[in-house]
Design a protein around this motif. Structure first.
Motif, PDB file in Angstrom:
ATOM      1  N   PHE A 309      49.023  33.793  49.445  1.00 20.92           N
ATOM      2  CA  PHE A 309      47.697  34.411  49.635  1.00 20.92           C
ATOM      3  C   PHE A 309      46.807  33.937  48.495  1.00 20.92           C
ATOM      4  CE2 PHE A 309      51.039  37.095  51.310  1.00 20.92           C
ATOM      5  CZ  PHE A 309      50.640  37.232  52.634  1.00 20.92           C
ATOM      6  N   ILE A 310      46.197  32.796  48.751  1.00 21.58           N
ATOM      7  CA  ILE A 310      45.421  32.166  47.671  1.00 21.58           C
ATOM      8  C   ILE A 310      43.941  32.196  48.010  1.00 21.58           C
ATOM      9  CG2 ILE A 310      45.118  30.025  46.341  1.00 21.58           C
ATOM     10  CD1 ILE A 310      48.004  29.885  46.294  1.00 21.58           C
ATOM     11  N   VAL A 311      43.143  32.611  47.021  1.00 22.56           N
ATOM     12  CA  VAL A 311      41.683  32.562  47.233  1.00 22.56           C
ATOM     13  C   VAL A 311      41.089  31.702  46.133  1.00 22.56           C
ATOM     14  CG1 VAL A 311      41.405  34.771  48.413  1.00 22.56           C
ATOM     15  CG2 VAL A 311      41.380  34.720  45.931  1.00 22.56           C
ATOM     16  N   ARG A 312      39.985  31.077  46.490  1.00 21.50           N
ATOM     17  CA  ARG A 312      39.283  30.292  45.468  1.00 21.50           C
ATOM     18  C   ARG A 312      38.301  31.269  44.823  1.00 21.50           C
ATOM     19  NH1 ARG A 312      39.933  25.779  43.099  1.00 21.50           N
ATOM     20  NH2 ARG A 312      38.083  24.866  42.161  1.00 21.50           N
ATOM     21  N   ALA A 313      38.608  31.628  43.571  1.00 13.79           N
ATOM     22  CA  ALA A 313      37.832  32.713  42.961  1.00 13.79           C
ATOM     23  C   ALA A 313      37.887  32.630  41.436  1.00 13.79           C
ATOM     24  CB  ALA A 313      38.400  34.048  43.406  1.00 13.79           C
ATOM     25  N   ASP A 314      37.091  33.502  40.809  1.00 12.35           N
ATOM     26  CA  ASP A 314      37.131  33.610  39.353  1.00 12.35           C
ATOM     27  C   ASP A 314      38.270  34.574  38.998  1.00 12.35           C
ATOM     28  OD1 ASP A 314      34.806  33.601  36.756  1.00 12.35           O
ATOM     29  OD2 ASP A 314      36.617  34.833  36.720  1.00 12.35           O
ATOM     30  N   ARG A 315      39.318  34.055  38.356  1.00 13.11           N
ATOM     31  CA  ARG A 315      40.528  34.836  38.102  1.00 13.11           C
ATOM     32  C   ARG A 315      40.207  36.105  37.299  1.00 13.11           C
ATOM     33  NH1 ARG A 315      45.492  35.712  35.675  1.00 13.11           N
ATOM     34  NH2 ARG A 315      47.191  35.156  37.043  1.00 13.11           N
ATOM     35  N   ASP A 316      39.431  35.946  36.214  1.00 15.55           N
ATOM     36  CA  ASP A 316      39.145  37.102  35.354  1.00 15.55           C
ATOM     37  C   ASP A 316      38.435  38.201  36.137  1.00 15.55           C
ATOM     38  OD1 ASP A 316      40.279  35.728  33.363  1.00 15.55           O
ATOM     39  OD2 ASP A 316      38.406  35.155  32.348  1.00 15.55           O
ATOM     40  N   HIS A 317      37.516  37.785  36.999  1.00 17.58           N
ATOM     41  CA  HIS A 317      36.767  38.791  37.759  1.00 17.58           C
ATOM     42  C   HIS A 317      37.622  39.463  38.822  1.00 17.58           C
ATOM     43  CE1 HIS A 317      32.892  36.872  36.226  1.00 17.58           C
ATOM     44  NE2 HIS A 317      33.002  38.070  35.688  1.00 17.58           N
ATOM     45  N   ILE A 318      38.521  38.697  39.465  1.00 18.20           N
ATOM     46  CA  ILE A 318      39.407  39.325  40.459  1.00 18.20           C
ATOM     47  C   ILE A 318      40.355  40.287  39.723  1.00 18.20           C
ATOM     48  CG2 ILE A 318      41.153  38.912  42.258  1.00 18.20           C
ATOM     49  CD1 ILE A 318      38.269  38.041  43.009  1.00 18.20           C
ATOM     50  N   GLU A 319      40.731  39.905  38.512  1.00 17.94           N
ATOM     51  CA  GLU A 319      41.580  40.783  37.698  1.00 17.94           C
ATOM     52  C   GLU A 319      40.821  42.084  37.398  1.00 17.94           C
ATOM     53  OE1 GLU A 319      43.243  38.791  34.311  1.00 17.94           O
ATOM     54  OE2 GLU A 319      43.682  40.686  33.289  1.00 17.94           O
ATOM     55  N   GLN A 320      39.538  41.935  37.126  1.00 18.93           N
ATOM     56  CA  GLN A 320      38.696  43.113  36.855  1.00 18.93           C
ATOM     57  C   GLN A 320      38.630  44.026  38.091  1.00 18.93           C
ATOM     58  OE1 GLN A 320      35.010  41.628  35.451  1.00 18.93           O
ATOM     59  NE2 GLN A 320      34.313  43.605  34.645  1.00 18.93           N
ATOM     60  N   VAL A 321      38.538  43.412  39.281  1.00 19.07           N
ATOM     61  CA  VAL A 321      38.508  44.191  40.528  1.00 19.07           C
ATOM     62  C   VAL A 321      39.811  44.998  40.634  1.00 19.07           C
ATOM     63  CG1 VAL A 321      38.628  43.988  43.058  1.00 19.07           C
ATOM     64  CG2 VAL A 321      36.948  42.649  41.784  1.00 19.07           C
ATOM     65  N   LEU A 322      40.942  44.315  40.419  1.00 18.47           N
ATOM     66  CA  LEU A 322      42.250  44.997  40.497  1.00 18.47           C
ATOM     67  C   LEU A 322      42.350  46.092  39.443  1.00 18.47           C
ATOM     68  CD1 LEU A 322      44.355  41.820  41.141  1.00 18.47           C
ATOM     69  CD2 LEU A 322      44.530  43.895  42.516  1.00 18.47           C
ATOM     70  N   ASN A 323      41.920  45.773  38.217  1.00 17.22           N
ATOM     71  CA  ASN A 323      41.939  46.765  37.133  1.00 17.22           C
ATOM     72  C   ASN A 323      41.164  48.020  37.520  1.00 17.22           C
ATOM     73  OD1 ASN A 323      43.443  46.073  34.878  1.00 17.22           O
ATOM     74  ND2 ASN A 323      41.929  44.529  34.253  1.00 17.22           N
ATOM     75  N   ASN A 324      39.962  47.822  38.048  1.00 16.92           N
ATOM     76  CA  ASN A 324      39.113  48.963  38.397  1.00 16.92           C
ATOM     77  C   ASN A 324      39.735  49.794  39.513  1.00 16.92           C
ATOM     78  OD1 ASN A 324      37.135  48.493  36.534  1.00 16.92           O
ATOM     79  ND2 ASN A 324      35.858  47.269  37.904  1.00 16.92           N
ATOM     80  N   LEU A 325      40.203  49.103  40.584  1.00 20.09           N
ATOM     81  CA  LEU A 325      40.727  49.853  41.730  1.00 20.09           C
ATOM     82  C   LEU A 325      42.033  50.561  41.376  1.00 20.09           C
ATOM     83  CD1 LEU A 325      39.916  47.451  44.707  1.00 20.09           C
ATOM     84  CD2 LEU A 325      38.604  49.409  43.880  1.00 20.09           C
TER      85      LEU A 325
END
Ligand code: ADP
Length: 434
Positions: A309-325
């Motif tokens: 399950f790979i997305v082309r994305a900004d890793r730090d920001h996706i990490e931030q999304v996971l952190n927040n949720l």
């Protein structure tokens, strides 16, 4: 004034000549005709103001003479001459348009008076006609003026309506601005009260613990070296306090980071550094960090282990999304319980990430607002949990910037699930194996 012209038609020459002489003396220009045909010929070559004709001419009807006279010049006055025996035909002549009649043999004065009256009648008639023409002209002018005026009124009304529309649009725009300003003002007040409270809490805790630690160390310095057991106890207390300070420092740093993120988002400076991000791998990493922070929660990751399950994305920001949720899932389920993070793929070339908790839940009416800047639930339970109402706003902005979608499902008292759909860069997520 031009001399008035009279045509006398009578087949009795003596009558015609006598009448002509009488009328000439009154100043009229008189022409005589003794036969109907002559009269018609005269009428065709000249016009007359008044025609005086015998009704019964030889082989000719006087009325035909009058009809011809009126055809030539409609204002010609017709007077018929008739004997006593044919008064009836005189009356008929009057009905057909003759002005008057004279009975033969006619009295001189009566002749003069009748002709003079006829002439006066013609003059008044012409005058009336002239006035009527003037009136029609005036009417026409008024009509034209009216038309021009109406056109100008229409144009002015059109311009005015356009201005009204413009003003209305400007008023609506101003109202929108005002509304936005009010909203901003409200946000500013909200921010000041939330930020000052949220920032002050960790600072107060930190400053309190640091003060106590300083006092303890000073007291120890004054009292001299303690015994081994006493020293160990004191060091442990000190360590506990320093850990509190460390936790509060981390919290403070997170709050400041959130504020900086909002500032970057608001000024359009949120940068994305795109790489291929393995979502389950990143989720597992974030979950490991959160796991150690709570003994009450059990964090589970679900995904097809054979899938990619790979997305082309900004890793730090996706990490931030996971952190927040994941952080919210833990924060808003203070009694603990399982927290499930699921990663799957959709038919629309998206990777679907969901985070579920069994916490306090969110009321349905609040769901559309939770992604708003500074939004915090008014519910007591949610209020008791600290926060500035920035996490979901930042999360949504990050998801939006990745052309993704985010939404929540919740039931008060049962728990909440946040769903995030992120588009994959190269078609659908690749499924390896079965
Ligand atoms: P906060 O800093 O207040 O947590 P967020 O933007 O992360 O700000 O969340 C906004 C609000 O949404 C929270 O104040 C809370 O009321 C609600 N919320 C967010 N996540 C959850 C959750 N998992 N369960 C219940 N309520 C939640």
């Amino acid at each position: 004034m031009a001399t008035s012209k009279v045509l006398i038609v009578d087949d009795e020459e003596s009558v015609a000549v006598t009448m002509a002489a009488i009328l000439e003396m009154d100043g009229y220009a008189v022409t005589t005709a003794l036969r109907g045909e002559d009269a018609i010929a005269r009428l065709r070559s000249d016009t007359f103001d008044l025609v005086l004709t015998d009704l019964r001419l030889e082989n000719f009807d006087g009325m035909d003479v009058l009809a011809e006279a009126r055809r030539r010049s409609p204002d010609t006055i017709g007077i018929v001459l008739t004997g006593y025996a044919s008064v009836e035909s005189a009356v008929k002549a009057l009905r057909e348009g003759a002005y008057d009649y004279l009975l033969k043999p006619c009295d001189v004065e009566e002749l003069r008076l009748t002709v003079a009256r006829g002439m006066e009648r013609r003059r008044v008639g012409l005058l009336l006609k002239e006035r009527l023409r003037e009136l029609e002209e005036a009417n026409q002018t008024i009509h034209e003026l009216n038309t021009t005026l109406q056109q100008r009124i229409d144009r002015a009304t059109g311009d005015l309506q356009e201005r009204v529309r413009e003003l209305d649009a400007a008023r609506r725009e101003a109202q929108d601005h005002l509304e936005k300003l009010r909203e901003l003002d409200k946000l500013k007040s909200q921010f000041l009260s939330i930020a000052s409270h949220e920032l002050k809490t960790p600072i107060t805790a930190m400053s309190g613990f640091v003060q106590i630690a300083v006092r303890r160390i000073r007291r120890r310095l004054d009292a001299g070296r303690p015994r081994e057991e006493e020293w160990r106890k004191e060091e442990n207390t000190l360590l506990d306090q320093l850990e509190v300070v460390q936790r509060q420092t981390t919290k403070l740093a997170r709050l400041v980071d959130e504020l900086l993120d909002v500032s970057r988002i608001e000024s359009g400076r949120l940068e994305l550094r795109l790489t291929d991000v393995d979502v389950p791998e990143l989720a597992a990493e974030v979950m490991r960090r959160h796991e150690v922070m709570s003994t009450k929660h059990e964090l589970r990751l679900r995904h097809d282990p054979a899938g990619r399950f790979i997305v082309r994305a900004d890793r730090d920001h996706i990490e931030q999304v996971l952190n927040n949720l994941i952080g919210n899932a833990m924060k808003y389920s203070p009694d603990g319980g399982p927290i499930e993070v699921t990663v799957a793929s959709s038919a629309d070339h998206e990777v679907l990430l969901s985070v579920s908790d069994h916490g306090m839940g969110i009321r349905e009416s609040e769901l559309p607002r939770i992604f708003g800047l500074f939004y915090r639930s008014p519910d007591r339970d949610a209020r008791d949990v600290g926060g500035m109402g920035l996490g979901l706003y930042i999360t949504k902005e990050i998801v939006d910037r990745h052309s993704g979608r985010i939404w929540a499902e919740s039931k008060v008292g049962s728990g909440t699930t946040f769903h995030v759909a992120l588009p994959t860069s190269v078609g659908a997520p690749v499924q390896v194996g079965s």
